[in-house]
Motif scaffolding. Sequence first.
Motif: not given
Length: 283
Positions: A128-132, A140-143, A145-149, A248-253
Amino acid sequence: MDVSVVVLTWEDYERTNGCVRSLPDGVEAIVVDNGSAEEIGDKLRAMCAETGATYVRAETNLGYAKGMNLGARHATRSVVILSNNDIVVHPDAIALLAARLRDPAVGAAFPGVRGPDGSDQTAAGRFLTIGVGVAHATGLSLLFRGLRIVAAPERADWLSGPFVAIRRETFDAIGGVDESSFFYSEDLRLCWAVRQRGLRLAYLPEAVVTHEDDASAKRRWTDAEISRRQTREFIRASRELAGWRGRIACGAYVLGVLARAAVGRGEVRRAIARGAVEGLRAR
């Protein structure tokens, strides 16, 4: 065969018996009885005596990590396999995994996991990175694929570990299985630790095991409760392992999880949201 297989079980003779008897000749089998009732413990002990497996008993349920580490302390071979008890090993799977570990750049090897119906159950994902995390929160993960968990096993940062092979020297170097969690997220933590040492993960779809997913958990918890616990431990592990970036990544997720729970329906979706919030708070 220079392989030790640690089989962790709790209150389940039948599946454990099937798992141990599916192991090939020559492996060292170690059955860890994680605090089962006396009647089941007696049956497990008798099965081990019959098959030549080592029986190790914990008087209480130590959880996954502590139970596996207890079993690993009895292992004497250069490759250690950590196995759930609801696994049936197909021919040559262990030999293939052990052979892949001869590559010094590989830290852990994972098989192709099939369900009882033959369906592919291999689970894998990205850290779980900030980008993900931001992609999950914004959609954006729907668009992209490289940003999906979730990720294909061949390109994943971590793979689920109902059956994972690791060199003993690597297992010792990472301190064994991380005992921070009682149950769930141990595979993510193990993959993180292996990668932190500059080693790769190997996925061998030709090395096949059959797995009755969450057999022990389903005897104890509902699907919603399993989802809550899995999410909580995933968020907690991601937050703890990656420092401020992980927070930060977890907060966003989690924002993304809460947004989906607000517009969606279902007990499982609500349970996932509760688990995500708990993961941010858990110590």
